[in-house]
Design a protein around this motif. Structure first.
Motif: not given
Length: 175
Positions: A36-37, A89-91, A148-150
């Motif tokens: 993400i970063f 897609a991996l995230i 947190s990732g969504v």
């Protein structure tokens, strides 16, 4: 320095309380946020130069109306879109994997509780407490990691779509 040692001890104790699955969840969350970063750095710093280069390549063409030039324009848009969508897609997959690993932690923790019950022959609350914490902490960690990732993954996907449309608009035929 003492504060760092205390923080390290608290994290280590928390990881021990959650069991082996919590280590896997932490690794997945770390990799997810690393990706993400990387996407944030690309969107806010690198993409401007990529877009500028693509626009200059398009505007440097003398012929912008033929079928061949339209295919070049489509290729430039496709390259830009591919660069914007890299690792998304991996995230998303890692976001989905977090709660599943949390459920795996729940199952392994409950197995520990049942083992304690089978060994002790009764429902001794003290002996079952360790297994219950091993069941609930990974579930919580998986959910927190996923939540947190969504939000960031959704923002990155929307931003990539918007920037791809802006790229397509900037590669218009100039008369």
């Amino acid at each position: 320095m003492i504060a760092l040692m205390e923080m390290y001890d608290a994290i280590n104790e928390f990881m021990d309380t959650g069991g082996q699955v919590l280590i896997v969840i932490a690794a997945v969350i770390f990799i997810m946020w690393l990706l993400i970063f990387e996407r944030f750095v690309f969107v806010f710093y690198s993409y401007r130069s990529v877009k500028k280069h693509m626009v200059s390549v398009w505007q440097g063409r003398k012929d912008q109306t033929s079928w061949y030039s339209e295919q070049i324009r489509n290729a430039l848009i496709s390259r830009g879109t591919t660069k914007l969508n890299r690792n998304l897609a991996l995230i998303q997959s890692l976001v989905v994997l977090c709660p599943l690993l949390g459920l795996l932690g729940t199952v392994t923790g409950m197995i520990e509780v049942f083992d304690v019950m089978a060994i002790s022959g009764s429902g001794n609350a003290r002996s079952m407490a360790s297994g219950v914490s091993r069941a609930t902490i990974p579930t919580m960690a998986g959910m927190v990691g996923s939540l947190s990732g969504v939000f960031t993954a959704t923002w990155l996907r929307r931003n990539a779509k918007k920037e791809a449309e802006l790229l397509a608009d900037s590669l218009t035929v100039s008369h």
